[in-house]
Write an enzyme that holds these catalytic residues in place. Structure first.
Site: not given
Ligand code: FES
Length: 219
Positions: A36, A38, A63, A107
């Site tokens: 993602c 992140d 997120c 995550c």
């Molecule tokens: Fe990627 Fe949460 S959606 S770390």
């Protein structure tokens, strides 16, 4: 469709614990999620004699579950010996929150692996471990692939039975992944995440990934 989060997840998201930066930290790492984009950064203070994590803080660039899993992960590891933390499973942050939606399980992987990365750097710095010279074996590949979560089932793709074949042939690595026919929508996400995790090995192998549906059609 709104994702269902547990009360504990919402609580850690809205009131994150150990947010910020540890002053005079002697270990740190930033990990990114290939799935993602992140990121999470940790700073730690590890007692060099006892090897106990005395302080840890995080900063999140991601997120709500990124924040919640990092927050609970800091609570889980604080006061623990680094060897104990190294044995933690990547889904422990999610379990401690009472579960996460399957699509958010990565995550938890990011939160735990970020702390392990900081510990690894610390151990290299103090000469406790050497720079890893990774020997690419099927078992080593399976261990890396266990960091890739199936977005529908929230289980890693190895334990979920998606790895149909792994072949190491000299400098070439071939991986065949199978999905259910109705899971085609996840193919490119899984492909990219597998690729990025394998590239993190920084080996000189050529990596080839094929994703098939269980009916035999190529995706
Ligand atoms: Fe990627 Fe949460 S959606 S770390």
């Amino acid at each position: 469709m709104a994702l269902k989060y547990t009360e504990k997840t919402i609580e850690h998201f809205t009131k994150p614990r150990n947010l910020g930066t540890v002053e005079n930290a002697n270990a740190e790492a930033t990990e990114g999620s290939p799935a993602c984009g992140d990121m999470v950064s940790y700073t730690l203070n590890i007692n060099p004699e006892t090897l106990i994590i005395e302080d840890i803080k995080f900063k999140s660039y991601g997120c709500a579950s990124n924040i919640a899993t990092a927050s609970i992960a800091t609570e889980l590891v604080k006061g623990k010996h680094i060897d104990e933390v190294k044995k933690m499973g990547t889904t422990e942050a999610a379990s401690e929150l009472g579960g996460l939606p399957p699509v958010k399980m990565h995550c938890s992987v990011l939160a735990i692996n970020g702390i392990k990365a900081a510990i690894r750097e610390f151990e290299k710095k103090i000469g406790r471990i050497e720079d890893e010279k990774r020997i690419i074996t099927e078992k080593a590949l399976l261990n890396i692939l266990k960091n890739v979560m199936h977005p529908k089932h929230g289980i890693n793709i190895v334990d979920n039975g998606n790895i149909q074949r792994i072949r190491i042939d000299g400098q070439d690595i071939f991986i065949i992944i199978t999905l259910e026919p109705d899971e085609e929508m996840f193919a490119s996400n899984i492909h990219d995440e597998v690729m990025e995790h394998l590239e993190s090995m920084k080996c000189s192998h050529e990596i080839m990934i094929k994703i098939e549906s269980k009916t035999g059609d190529f995706i």
